[in-house]
Motif scaffolding. Sequence first.
Motif, PDB file in Angstrom:
ATOM      1  N   ARG A  44      -1.867  24.398 -26.365  1.00 24.27           N
ATOM      2  CA  ARG A  44      -2.279  24.145 -24.952  1.00 24.27           C
ATOM      3  C   ARG A  44      -3.343  25.318 -24.679  1.00 24.27           C
ATOM      4  N   GLN A  45      -2.720  26.291 -24.887  1.00 24.95           N
ATOM      5  CA  GLN A  45      -3.816  27.714 -24.311  1.00 24.95           C
ATOM      6  C   GLN A  45      -5.152  27.673 -24.909  1.00 24.95           C
TER       7      GLN A  45
ATOM      8  N   GLY B   2       5.334  26.268 -17.861  1.00 23.74           N
ATOM      9  CA  GLY B   2       4.257  27.088 -17.499  1.00 23.74           C
ATOM     10  C   GLY B   2       3.552  26.429 -16.488  1.00 23.74           C
TER      11      GLY B   2
ATOM     12  N   ASN C 290       0.823  33.035 -20.157  1.00 22.80           N
ATOM     13  CA  ASN C 290       0.584  32.633 -21.706  1.00 22.80           C
ATOM     14  C   ASN C 290       1.702  33.189 -22.614  1.00 22.80           C
TER      15      ASN C 290
ATOM     16  N   ASP D  69       4.267  31.268 -16.599  1.00 20.16           N
ATOM     17  CA  ASP D  69       5.481  30.754 -16.986  1.00 20.16           C
ATOM     18  C   ASP D  69       6.680  31.230 -16.030  1.00 20.16           C
TER      19      ASP D  69
ATOM     20  N   GLY E 288       3.695  31.676 -24.229  1.00 18.27           N
ATOM     21  CA  GLY E 288       4.154  30.509 -25.193  1.00 18.27           C
ATOM     22  C   GLY E 288       3.632  30.714 -26.379  1.00 18.27           C
TER      23      GLY E 288
ATOM     24  N   THR F 200       5.586  22.517 -21.025  1.00 16.13           N
ATOM     25  CA  THR F 200       5.676  23.652 -22.189  1.00 16.13           C
ATOM     26  C   THR F 200       4.478  24.571 -22.349  1.00 16.13           C
ATOM     27  N   ASP F 201       4.485  25.655 -22.192  1.00 15.05           N
ATOM     28  CA  ASP F 201       3.531  26.766 -22.471  1.00 15.05           C
ATOM     29  C   ASP F 201       3.362  26.875 -24.169  1.00 15.05           C
TER      30      ASP F 201
ATOM     31  N   ALA G 218       0.054  25.210 -15.349  1.00 18.05           N
ATOM     32  CA  ALA G 218      -1.200  25.260 -16.169  1.00 18.05           C
ATOM     33  C   ALA G 218      -2.402  25.654 -15.193  1.00 18.05           C
TER      34      ALA G 218
ATOM     35  N   ASP H   9      -4.562  28.312 -19.033  1.00 20.59           N
ATOM     36  CA  ASP H   9      -3.824  29.713 -18.820  1.00 20.59           C
ATOM     37  C   ASP H   9      -2.437  29.036 -18.381  1.00 20.59           C
ATOM     38  N   PHE H  10      -1.524  29.600 -18.553  1.00 21.83           N
ATOM     39  CA  PHE H  10      -0.194  29.185 -18.164  1.00 21.83           C
ATOM     40  C   PHE H  10       0.558  30.312 -17.203  1.00 21.83           C
TER      41      PHE H  10
END
Length: 319
Positions: free
Chosen positions: A139-140, A269, A316, A159, A318, A134-135, A271, A156-157
Motif C-alpha cells: 500500500r505504501q 494506519g 509507515n 500507525d 508496516g 492495515t499498513d 492513510a 503514507d500511514f
Amino acid sequence: MTASTTRRTTAARTRTAAVGAIAVAGALILTGCGDQTNSGSDSSSSASTSSAPLADKLPKEIRDKGVIKVGSDIAYAPVEFKDSAGKVVGIDPDLADAMGKELGVKFEFENGTFDTLITGLRSDRYDIAMSAMTDTKDRQEGIDSDTGKKVGEGVDFVDYFTAGVSIYTQKGKNTDIKTWSDLCGKKIVVQRGTVSEDLAKSESKKCTGGKKIALESFDNDQQAQTRLRAGGADAGSSDFPVAAYAVKTSGGGNDFQLVGEQVEAAPYGIAVAKKDTQLRDALKAALDAIIKNGEYGKVIKKWGVEAGAVTQATVNGGK
C-alpha cells in the motif's frame, strides 16, 4: 480491517497480536460502517483552531476549513459502525475525536466501500482514510498484492493500533476448522480487499488433492457475516477485533465462535496521500499527544481492545 495486501491491497484493510488476546472479546460486549457525519462526541464540533495546542501543525487550508474529511467503511464494528440512532461510533471515531481536540478541527467521516478508499484519497475526495486499514509495504508503494504490479503512487500511514486476522464459524459447527490449512475443500466468506481475502487466496494455492478453498467476497463484513449465519459457507474471517465483536454480539452470542489463533498481526494506519506530508506529520503529533495525555488509553479500554494498543505513533511501520 486488516487490510489486504496481506485489511487490505493497494486499494484495500487487517483492520493483535498477544497470546491470550481472545480474552479481549469478552470485554467487547460490555461496551458495546455514502453518508457523512461527524465523529465522536459533540464536543469536537466546538474545537477551535485558535486554542488547540497543535493547530499550527495543520496545512492552512485544513485549518481554514476546520474539517478533515475521512474516508471510511462504516460497517466494521467495533472499529467504526453506526449505532441504533445512526451515529458513527467505534474505536476510530473516538480516536479521531480526541485527535481533533488537539488539532482544533472536526473529523468528518464519509462512508465508502473499503477497496475504494485509497482511490478516494488520490482523487481528493477524502483528506485521509481511517478504516482499520492495515499498513503494508504494498500500500505504501502502490502495489497490487495480487499481481505485484504498481497501480498508483501509494500512501503514507500513521500507525495507531495493532490487529491480527481471525477465523470464525457458525457456533457448534465445523469444529474441525482450527487453522487456515483446515479450510482446504471448504468455503470461506470475507470482505473484499482485506488481508483475510489475501490469506484465503494464498492458502488455497497450498492445498493439495484438488481441494482448494472456495472464496466468496463481499463489499462489507456484515454481508459476509449474513452469508455465514445463513449457512452459505463453512467459515468467515476478519480482523480480530471485528471477529470477536461479531462472536459476542450476533444473535446474542449464539451465532458464531472464534476458532484457532489470530495470524498476520500488523499495524492499522491512517492513510494520507504522499503529497500531504504536513497533514501526515500533524496527525502523528496529535496521536502522540493523546497517547501521552491518556485519552488514547481511555478509548482503547472503552472498546476492550487493550491488546492492540501502541505506545507511540509510527509512520509507515508496516512490512
